[in-house]
Scaffold this active site. Structure first.
Site, short mmCIF file in Angstrom:
data_model
loop_
_atom_site.label_atom_id
_atom_site.label_comp_id
_atom_site.label_asym_id
_atom_site.label_seq_id
_atom_site.Cartn_x
_atom_site.Cartn_y
_atom_site.Cartn_z
CG PHE A 90 1.06 -50.63 -6.82
CD1 PHE A 90 -0.09 -51.11 -6.22
CD2 PHE A 90 1.55 -51.29 -7.93
CE1 PHE A 90 -0.76 -52.23 -6.73
CE2 PHE A 90 0.89 -52.40 -8.45
CZ PHE A 90 -0.26 -52.87 -7.85
CG ASP A 161 7.42 -45.95 -9.61
OD1 ASP A 161 6.62 -45.53 -10.46
OD2 ASP A 161 7.20 -46.96 -8.92
CG HIS A 164 1.36 -42.31 -8.82
ND1 HIS A 164 1.35 -42.38 -7.43
CD2 HIS A 164 1.04 -43.54 -9.24
CE1 HIS A 164 1.04 -43.61 -7.05
NE2 HIS A 164 0.85 -44.33 -8.14
CD GLN A 187 -4.21 -49.54 -13.68
OE1 GLN A 187 -3.94 -48.40 -13.31
NE2 GLN A 187 -5.32 -50.14 -13.32
CE LYS A 190 -0.39 -46.06 -12.33
NZ LYS A 190 -1.16 -47.27 -12.00
NE ARG A 219 15.31 -61.27 -34.67
CZ ARG A 219 14.36 -61.86 -35.38
NH1 ARG A 219 13.15 -62.04 -34.86
NH2 ARG A 219 14.61 -62.27 -36.61
CE1 TYR A 226 14.00 -65.50 -35.66
CE2 TYR A 226 15.13 -66.68 -37.42
CZ TYR A 226 13.98 -66.11 -36.90
OH TYR A 226 12.83 -66.14 -37.63
NE ARG A 236 8.30 -57.22 -30.18
CZ ARG A 236 8.83 -58.44 -30.15
NH1 ARG A 236 10.10 -58.62 -29.83
NH2 ARG A 236 8.07 -59.50 -30.42
#
Length: 388
Positions: A90, A161, A164, A187, A190, A219, A226, A236
């Protein structure tokens, strides 16, 4: 097999969920804090996911593409560097590197397992290569023995990767037990899902801490002024997604057991159909979660394959054309492409060309069906081929 047209049975639905997901969502809701810095679901999911995959650390992120991008950034991938990727995958595998300003270098895959060819990887390494990305295609582990030696000899790190490969293992070692970094996707299609989401596993504490900073805009966890220590973005995961994924993880092992029982039966039936070649399996891949039930039709061109897929869908099978070679999509050439033509890359990726033209896959939910349904799949495919 019967001569009368066969329609597909009602396969199990996907995604699957029950009261465990409902309870998790309510649990996340009742916290009153719905982002990872204020709740506990993401932290708990990271611990559970890391343990399941044999990794010391896991970082939950927004999606699988971001997981790859973050992992590559931690490895120093950026302008002036190259990342070796399989030509058959992909396109997120290459785009994650290209979005960082790196050049994605496609190489060939094994014609039996559809996974990265170690010899092709070795031939593609240059002084600019910063990472090698084995993609565990359809849940089948790449040859981590050979790739590990290439990585050790060249000094170029591997990034798995594993989009899968949830729950997969190679010679008894899970994804996180092979060292380095691995990226996962959650996703909607999956093997475990919250609609979207991703995770990165690490063996190195410093890499994990750097990734945490970069996934949270640079951060630190306890910053109140900050003081952003690195560049980064907001990758996140939210608390609701993590609560769903904790329930999904709890049933993953049982689902893999079922698919491991069904695939040998289905593969054997498909192999009996003239012209059908199921995806092979290296015996060192001793646990394959089977993200796809894949097979080839050697001799078919892309148009004929696509017509057959359309026919299978009409007959009720959740069938799909295999991934197009990444270098045959316009998006590959927008940025970070090698200084080669499509024909030049295709010339050194004959197996990618073959699988991209004649490959078909079935959704993994079919492998959660009954033994009788595996026979029905084979019968439908045989009838569709006869009609074609």
């Amino acid at each position: 097999m019967s001569d009368s047209p066969r329609t597909a049975p009602d396969f199990p639905v996907w995604p699957q969920f029950d009261d465990a997901e409902r309870a998790g969502l309510v649990r996340a809701l009742d916290q009153g804090q719905w982002w990872r810095m204020g709740g506990g679901e993401v932290d708990a999911f990271e611990r559970e996911f890391a343990e399941y995959h044999g990794a010391p650390y896991a970082l939950a992120v927004t999606n699988g593409t971001h997981a790859l991008e973050l992992a590559l950034q931690v490895l120093g991938v950026g302008p002036g560097t190259e990342v070796i990727v399989p030509g058959f995958t992909f396109i997120s595998s290459s785009q994650a590197a290209q979005r960082l300003g790196a050049v994605a270098v496609p190489v060939d895959v094994d014609l039996d397992t559809y996974c990265l060819d170690p010899a092709a990887v070795e031939a593609a390494i240059t002084s600019r290569t910063r990472a090698i990305m084995p993609v565990h295609m359809a849940g089948h582990f790449c040859d981590m023995d050979a790739l590990g030696k290439i990585s050790a000899n060249s000094g170029v790190p591997l990034i798995q990767d594993a989009a899968h490969a949830h729950g997969a293992s190679w010679q008894g070692r899970r994804v996180g037990e092979h060292g380095g970094i691995a990226a996962f996707s959650f996703q909607n299609g999956k093997l475990m899902t919250a609609g979207e989401g991703g995770a990165v596993t690490f063996c190195d504490a410093d890499q994990f801490e750097q990734a945490f900073l970069r996934h949270s805009c640079g951060r630190p966890r306890t910053d109140r002024r900050y003081l952003h220590q690195t560049s980064g973005s907001n990758f996140r995961m939210n608390e609701f997604s993590a609560s769903v994924l904790r329930a999904q993880l709890a049933r993953l092992g049982g689902q893999i057991d079922t698919r491991e029982q069904r695939w040998p039966l289905l593969a054997g039936l498909l192999a009996q159909i003239p012209g059908v070649v199921p995806q092979g399996r290296d015996p060192r891949c001793d646990r394959n979660p089977h993200y796809m039930a894949m097979f080839r039709l050697p001799g078919f061109d892309e148009d004929r394959r696509n017509a057959l897929v359309d026919d299978l869908v009409e007959r009720g099978l959740p069938a799909f054309a295999a991934f197009r070679a990444i270098y045959r999509s316009a998006g590959f050439w927008e940025t970070g492409a090698p200084e080669e033509t499509v024909d030049q890359i295709a010339g050194r990726c004959p197996n990618v060309e073959a699988i991209g033209a004649d490959g078909i896959w079935l959704h993994h939910r079919t492998l959660l069906g009954t033994e009788e349904q595996m026979h029905a799949i084979a019968e439908i495919l045989a009838q569709a081929l006869a009609a074609a």
